[in-house]
Motif scaffolding. Structure first.
Motif, mmCIF file in Angstrom:
data_model
loop_
_atom_site.group_PDB
_atom_site.id
_atom_site.type_symbol
_atom_site.label_atom_id
_atom_site.label_comp_id
_atom_site.label_asym_id
_atom_site.label_seq_id
_atom_site.Cartn_x
_atom_site.Cartn_y
_atom_site.Cartn_z
ATOM 1 N N THR A 94 0.800 -1.217 0.000
ATOM 2 C CA THR A 94 0.000 0.000 0.000
ATOM 3 C C THR A 94 0.837 1.273 0.000
ATOM 4 O OG1 THR A 94 -0.157 -0.071 2.412
ATOM 5 C CG2 THR A 94 -1.937 -1.103 1.160
ATOM 6 N N GLN A 95 2.123 1.164 0.331
ATOM 7 C CA GLN A 95 2.941 2.376 0.376
ATOM 8 C C GLN A 95 3.780 2.575 -0.884
ATOM 9 O OE1 GLN A 95 5.176 1.906 3.981
ATOM 10 N NE2 GLN A 95 3.576 2.812 5.213
ATOM 11 N N ALA A 96 3.862 1.553 -1.722
ATOM 12 C CA ALA A 96 4.694 1.670 -2.918
ATOM 13 C C ALA A 96 4.118 0.783 -4.015
ATOM 14 C CB ALA A 96 6.129 1.245 -2.590
ATOM 15 N N PRO A 97 4.371 1.139 -5.262
ATOM 16 C CA PRO A 97 3.797 0.364 -6.362
ATOM 17 C C PRO A 97 4.450 -1.001 -6.561
ATOM 18 C CG PRO A 97 5.206 2.101 -7.213
ATOM 19 C CD PRO A 97 5.093 2.318 -5.730
ATOM 20 N N GLU A 98 5.632 -1.255 -5.982
ATOM 21 C CA GLU A 98 6.332 -2.505 -6.260
ATOM 22 C C GLU A 98 5.985 -3.604 -5.260
ATOM 23 O OE1 GLU A 98 9.091 -0.044 -3.707
ATOM 24 O OE2 GLU A 98 7.948 0.337 -5.496
ATOM 25 N N CYS A 99 4.723 -3.701 -4.895
ATOM 26 C CA CYS A 99 4.327 -4.707 -3.919
ATOM 27 C C CYS A 99 4.458 -6.109 -4.494
ATOM 28 C CB CYS A 99 2.913 -4.460 -3.434
ATOM 29 S SG CYS A 99 1.678 -4.575 -4.704
ATOM 30 N N ILE A 100 4.514 -7.077 -3.628
ATOM 31 C CA ILE A 100 4.826 -8.444 -4.032
ATOM 32 C C ILE A 100 3.832 -8.996 -5.026
ATOM 33 C CG2 ILE A 100 5.034 -10.810 -3.196
ATOM 34 C CD1 ILE A 100 6.090 -9.625 -0.611
ATOM 35 N N HIS A 101 2.543 -8.825 -4.799
ATOM 36 C CA HIS A 101 1.590 -9.488 -5.684
ATOM 37 C C HIS A 101 1.470 -8.811 -7.046
ATOM 38 C CE1 HIS A 101 -1.056 -6.549 -3.741
ATOM 39 N NE2 HIS A 101 -1.913 -6.742 -4.699
ATOM 40 N N VAL A 102 2.143 -7.709 -7.263
ATOM 41 C CA VAL A 102 2.206 -7.120 -8.597
ATOM 42 C C VAL A 102 3.657 -6.895 -9.013
ATOM 43 C CG1 VAL A 102 -0.071 -6.056 -8.551
ATOM 44 C CG2 VAL A 102 1.879 -4.763 -7.704
ATOM 45 N N GLY A 150 21.897 1.918 -3.307
ATOM 46 C CA GLY A 150 22.460 2.823 -2.303
ATOM 47 C C GLY A 150 22.264 2.314 -0.883
ATOM 48 N N ARG A 151 21.829 1.057 -0.751
ATOM 49 C CA ARG A 151 21.573 0.489 0.583
ATOM 50 C C ARG A 151 22.135 -0.923 0.667
ATOM 51 N NH1 ARG A 151 16.299 1.505 -0.916
ATOM 52 N NH2 ARG A 151 15.647 3.596 -0.516
ATOM 53 N N ALA A 152 22.457 -1.312 1.885
ATOM 54 C CA ALA A 152 22.840 -2.696 2.176
ATOM 55 C C ALA A 152 21.765 -3.257 3.093
ATOM 56 C CB ALA A 152 24.201 -2.752 2.849
ATOM 57 N N VAL A 153 20.869 -4.059 2.544
ATOM 58 C CA VAL A 153 19.734 -4.585 3.305
ATOM 59 C C VAL A 153 19.825 -6.102 3.352
ATOM 60 C CG1 VAL A 153 17.212 -4.772 3.400
ATOM 61 C CG2 VAL A 153 18.281 -2.638 2.656
ATOM 62 N N ASP A 177 11.541 -0.692 7.999
ATOM 63 C CA ASP A 177 12.157 -1.996 7.744
ATOM 64 C C ASP A 177 11.312 -2.800 6.764
ATOM 65 O OD1 ASP A 177 14.158 -1.426 9.621
ATOM 66 O OD2 ASP A 177 13.056 -2.401 11.249
ATOM 67 N N THR A 178 9.993 -2.712 6.917
ATOM 68 C CA THR A 178 9.069 -3.428 6.047
ATOM 69 C C THR A 178 9.214 -2.951 4.611
ATOM 70 O OG1 THR A 178 7.531 -3.740 7.874
ATOM 71 C CG2 THR A 178 6.618 -3.921 5.656
ATOM 72 N N GLU A 179 9.306 -1.661 4.435
ATOM 73 C CA GLU A 179 9.491 -1.091 3.095
ATOM 74 C C GLU A 179 10.822 -1.534 2.487
ATOM 75 O OE1 GLU A 179 10.214 3.325 1.230
ATOM 76 O OE2 GLU A 179 8.860 3.150 2.941
ATOM 77 N N LEU A 180 11.879 -1.541 3.306
ATOM 78 C CA LEU A 180 13.190 -1.983 2.820
ATOM 79 C C LEU A 180 13.167 -3.463 2.452
ATOM 80 C CD1 LEU A 180 15.539 -0.114 5.323
ATOM 81 C CD2 LEU A 180 15.253 0.360 2.873
ATOM 82 N N ALA A 181 12.469 -4.279 3.234
ATOM 83 C CA ALA A 181 12.369 -5.714 2.931
ATOM 84 C C ALA A 181 11.626 -5.939 1.621
ATOM 85 C CB ALA A 181 11.677 -6.447 4.073
ATOM 86 N N ARG A 182 10.565 -5.191 1.411
ATOM 87 C CA ARG A 182 9.796 -5.319 0.170
ATOM 88 C C ARG A 182 10.645 -4.896 -1.029
ATOM 89 N NH1 ARG A 182 5.397 -2.525 1.465
ATOM 90 N NH2 ARG A 182 6.192 -0.642 0.531
ATOM 91 N N THR A 183 11.396 -3.821 -0.870
ATOM 92 C CA THR A 183 12.281 -3.348 -1.930
ATOM 93 C C THR A 183 13.380 -4.369 -2.207
ATOM 94 O OG1 THR A 183 11.810 -1.056 -1.337
ATOM 95 C CG2 THR A 183 13.799 -1.454 -2.631
#
Length: 194
Positions: A94-102, A150-153, A177-183
């Motif tokens: 819901t916070q970004a267009p690159e969600c898992i199911h799409v 630009g991140r190390a996740v 953290d949730t947003e970073l995990a999804r990314t």
């Protein structure tokens, strides 16, 4: 028990009323450093107490730990609702267009309707990578990832079955953290496709 009660909007006693015994851990979602309680009939609890002592279990000055457990219980609904919301946002995106199911990826998918608490089951599709390989890639940080994003996740997930990965949220996993995990999942899925 507490996650189920919060998700259903009922008291834990309503769920446990048909059980002979109930064990509740105060760490994990409730955030106490350790501790658990066991409830049941007098004979059951007496025998559990005896076996615990026989195996060397027991603590002195456990009041500090009990205080942490009490605090966790007092804030359980707020804390667990936040965990459930983060899990839902991860699944729904819901916070970004690159969600898992799409993700537009043949690699993995999530059924957002199946996310009821703090657990998200990710279905890994195709022959490669396996759930274990996907988890390894999510945990690892590459120079390519740092250069591109630009991140190390590093994301720690659990291979659950031959085609499923399990993700669980707890009080130390923030919305960021949730947003970073999804990314990170999106990055790994793209790299696996290349």
């Amino acid at each position: 028990l507490m996650n189920a009660a919060v998700a259903q909007g009922v008291q834990p006693a309503q769920i446990a009323q048909h059980c002979d015994s109930v064990s509740l851990c105060f760490s994990k979602g409730l955030g106490a450093p350790c501790g658990a309680v066991l409830a049941g009939c007098r004979e059951f609890v007496t025998e559990a107490w005896r076996v615990r002592k026989m195996l060397g279990g027991g603590m002195r000055q456990a009041g500090v730990l009990a205080a942490a457990a009490r605090l966790g219980l007092q804030h359980a609904e707020e804390t667990l609702r936040r965990d459930h919301g983060n899990a839902r946002r991860f699944a729904e995106g819901t916070q970004a267009p690159e969600c898992i199911h799409v993700l537009d990826s043949p690699l993995c998918s999530v059924n957002p309707a199946a996310v009821e608490t703090n657990i998200v089951m990710i279905t890994v599709q195709g022959a490669w990578p396996s759930p274990a390989e996907l988890c390894d890639r999510l945990r690892a940080v590459s120079e390519e990832e740092v250069a591109e994003t630009g991140r190390a996740v590093s994301v720690l997930l659990l291979p659950w079955s031959s085609r499923t990965v399990r993700a669980v949220w707890h009080r130390n996993v923030s919305a960021r953290d949730t947003e970073l995990a999804r990314t990170k999942l999106e990055f790994v899925a793209r790299k696996c496709q290349e």
